[in-house]
Enzyme design. Sequence first.
Site, mmCIF file in Angstrom:
data_model
loop_
_atom_site.group_PDB
_atom_site.id
_atom_site.type_symbol
_atom_site.label_atom_id
_atom_site.label_comp_id
_atom_site.label_asym_id
_atom_site.label_seq_id
_atom_site.Cartn_x
_atom_site.Cartn_y
_atom_site.Cartn_z
ATOM 1 N N HIS A 272 -126.892 -58.155 20.436
ATOM 2 C CA HIS A 272 -126.729 -59.606 20.390
ATOM 3 C C HIS A 272 -128.025 -60.271 20.802
ATOM 4 O O HIS A 272 -128.729 -59.755 21.670
ATOM 5 C CB HIS A 272 -125.595 -60.064 21.325
ATOM 6 C CG HIS A 272 -125.103 -61.429 21.001
ATOM 7 N ND1 HIS A 272 -125.708 -62.568 21.483
ATOM 8 C CD2 HIS A 272 -124.092 -61.829 20.198
ATOM 9 C CE1 HIS A 272 -125.075 -63.618 20.993
ATOM 10 N NE2 HIS A 272 -124.092 -63.213 20.211
ATOM 11 N N ASP A 323 -117.530 -58.821 17.336
ATOM 12 C CA ASP A 323 -117.054 -58.313 16.048
ATOM 13 C C ASP A 323 -116.496 -56.896 16.136
ATOM 14 O O ASP A 323 -115.657 -56.498 15.323
ATOM 15 C CB ASP A 323 -118.182 -58.344 15.007
ATOM 16 C CG ASP A 323 -118.560 -59.768 14.662
ATOM 17 O OD1 ASP A 323 -117.642 -60.595 14.558
ATOM 18 O OD2 ASP A 323 -119.752 -60.054 14.509
HETATM 19 N N1 COA Z 1 -127.881 -51.165 15.727
HETATM 20 C C1 COA Z 1 -129.010 -50.481 15.887
HETATM 21 N N2 COA Z 1 -130.117 -50.993 16.436
HETATM 22 C C2 COA Z 1 -130.066 -52.276 16.850
HETATM 23 C C3 COA Z 1 -128.909 -53.048 16.720
HETATM 24 C C4 COA Z 1 -127.783 -52.461 16.141
HETATM 25 N N3 COA Z 1 -126.650 -53.130 15.984
HETATM 26 N N4 COA Z 1 -129.138 -54.272 17.232
HETATM 27 C C5 COA Z 1 -130.399 -54.286 17.646
HETATM 28 N N5 COA Z 1 -130.966 -53.078 17.420
HETATM 29 C C6 COA Z 1 -132.308 -52.686 17.753
HETATM 30 C C7 COA Z 1 -133.298 -53.511 16.939
HETATM 31 O O1 COA Z 1 -133.546 -52.906 15.674
HETATM 32 C C8 COA Z 1 -134.490 -53.492 17.834
HETATM 33 O O2 COA Z 1 -135.131 -52.241 17.701
HETATM 34 P P1 COA Z 1 -136.740 -52.133 17.714
HETATM 35 O O3 COA Z 1 -137.165 -52.707 19.031
HETATM 36 O O4 COA Z 1 -136.973 -50.674 17.558
HETATM 37 O O5 COA Z 1 -137.204 -52.945 16.543
HETATM 38 C C9 COA Z 1 -133.886 -53.557 19.232
HETATM 39 O O6 COA Z 1 -132.571 -53.024 19.101
HETATM 40 C C10 COA Z 1 -133.817 -54.926 19.830
HETATM 41 O O7 COA Z 1 -133.067 -55.797 18.982
HETATM 42 P P2 COA Z 1 -133.277 -57.361 19.086
HETATM 43 O O8 COA Z 1 -134.637 -57.707 18.584
HETATM 44 O O9 COA Z 1 -133.015 -57.796 20.481
HETATM 45 O O10 COA Z 1 -132.165 -57.924 18.100
HETATM 46 P P3 COA Z 1 -132.101 -59.433 17.553
HETATM 47 O O11 COA Z 1 -131.861 -60.351 18.678
HETATM 48 O O12 COA Z 1 -133.272 -59.750 16.689
HETATM 49 O O13 COA Z 1 -130.815 -59.348 16.593
HETATM 50 C C11 COA Z 1 -128.551 -58.990 16.047
HETATM 51 C C12 COA Z 1 -129.528 -59.529 17.091
HETATM 52 C C13 COA Z 1 -127.143 -59.357 16.466
HETATM 53 C C14 COA Z 1 -128.846 -59.646 14.682
HETATM 54 C C15 COA Z 1 -128.707 -57.462 15.954
HETATM 55 O O14 COA Z 1 -128.372 -56.894 17.198
HETATM 56 C C16 COA Z 1 -127.882 -56.868 14.835
HETATM 57 O O15 COA Z 1 -128.340 -56.817 13.696
HETATM 58 N N6 COA Z 1 -126.630 -56.402 15.144
HETATM 59 C C17 COA Z 1 -125.760 -55.899 14.117
HETATM 60 C C18 COA Z 1 -125.095 -57.058 13.388
HETATM 61 C C19 COA Z 1 -124.006 -57.693 14.205
HETATM 62 O O16 COA Z 1 -123.188 -57.036 14.819
HETATM 63 N N7 COA Z 1 -124.001 -59.040 14.172
HETATM 64 C C20 COA Z 1 -123.016 -59.825 14.873
HETATM 65 C C21 COA Z 1 -123.683 -60.575 15.988
HETATM 66 S S1 COA Z 1 -122.483 -61.405 17.004
#
Ligand code: COA
Length: 386
Positions: A272, A323
Amino acid sequence: MTAPSPRPSPSQGTDDFARGLAGVVAGKTAICSLDGDLRYRGYSIAPLAEAGDFEDVAHLLLHGHLPTASEHAAFSRRVHEAAASIDPTVIETLRVLAARTPNASPMDALRTGVSLLGQIELDQQPGPHAALVSQAERLLGQVPAILAAWLDLSAGRPVAPWPEGSIAAALLERLTGRKPSAAEASIFGTTLVLYAEHEFNASTFAARTVVSTGSDMHSGIVAAIGALKGPLHGGANEQVLEALAEIGSLDRVIPWLEERFAAKKVVMGFGHRVYKDGDVRAKILGGMCRRLADDGEGLALERLADAVEQMMLDRKNLRPNLDWPAARVYHALGLPVRVFTPIFVVARMSGWTAHVIEQVGDNRIIRPLSIYSGVAPRDWQPRDAR
Ligand code: COA
C-alpha cells in the site's frame, strides 16, 4: 498555508520530483485521516466496521455527523427512492449496449451509467452545497441500481425491481438473486463501510481534480470510476481471487510466488502506498473472513491465503491490503468475481461525493508542474524541408 515550492527549471537538470506523487501533501481534508488509525470524520474505523451500517457511514461522510434514528430513516428512504426510480433512458441505453457488448465490464456500464445520468440531469457545473448533497444522495442509490440492472440486461433478463432494505441487503439480494441472511447482509455492509473512504487515493484525487476546474459532480465521478477500474487500485480485488484460484493448493504457493517474484510482477492484495506496516482495514476484515469460512472449501481457501500472507511477509516484508480479505468475503457470499470492483464503486461513491463537495467548497484549480525531459530546443522547418 504552505508556500509554493519554486518552479523546477529543466536548465538546472533537476530530477527532483516525487514519482507517483509519493509522499506529496496535495491538500487538506476534514473527511478522513490515516495517521496511525483510519478515521472517518474523527471516528475510528473499527466500531464503524463492526456496526456494518453503510447508511450511517455515508451520512457521516456527506453530512458531517452520525445520523439520529430519524435522520437515518429519512436518509435511507431518499437513497432507496433514488435506487428504485432510475430514469428509463438510462435503462434503455444500457439495454442497447448490453445487446451489443454483453461481456463488457460492469465497471464500464457504471461509468457510462453515471455519464448518462449527468447528461439527463443537465449537470453542467457544481450547484450550491445543498444541491450537491442531494445529488450525492441520489448517486448513492442510483449506482448500485445501475449495477444490478446491467447484470440483468447483459444476461438478457428483464430488469428486476430494487428490493426493500438497506443498500447492503438490497444490493446483495440483487447480486445473488436471493434474500441474504442478517449475518450475510451485515458482513457485506462491513465491507462497504471499509471501502467507503480513503483520503487522497488515485480515484478520489481524480474526482477532485476534475471538479477543481469548475466541472460538474457527474464528470468527477466518471473520472473516479475510470481510475478505480485499474488493477493497481480497485481492480485488485478481482485479481486476488483469480490468483488464489490459479494457485489452487498449498503445495503450489511457493512455486507460484517464486515465479511471480522472478517475473517482477506484483501480487495483488499486498502493499500500500500509505500503510507500510499493514492496512488496518485488512486486519479488521481478515478476522471476520476467517470466522465466515466454516465449511471445507472456505477453510481450504483461508489456509491458502494464510500461506501466501506468510510468504509475502517473509520474502517481501509486505502485508495485505483491504482487497485481500474483501475478495474472499465476496467469494464466500457467492458473488461472481466481475462484481467485486463495482461493489467498491458502490461503497466509495460516499467518499468520492463527500470529497467533490469539499473541493467545491474551497476550490483552487489542481494544476501541478512537471520537469521537462524531452529533446533540447530545436528549430521548426517547413514540411518539404523535413
Ligand atoms: N507484490 C510484490 N511486490 C510489491 C508489491 C506487491 N503487491 N507491492 C509493492 N511491491 C514492491 C515494489 O515493486 C517495490 O519493489 P522495488 O523497491 O524492488 O521496486 C517495493 O515493494 C516498494 O513498493 P512501493 O514503491 O512502496 O509501492 P507503491 O506505493 O508505489 O505502490 C501499490 C503501492 C498498492 C500500487 C503496490 O503495492 C501494488 O501494486 N500492490 C498490488 C496491487 C494492489 O493490491 N492494489 C490495491 C491497493 S489498496
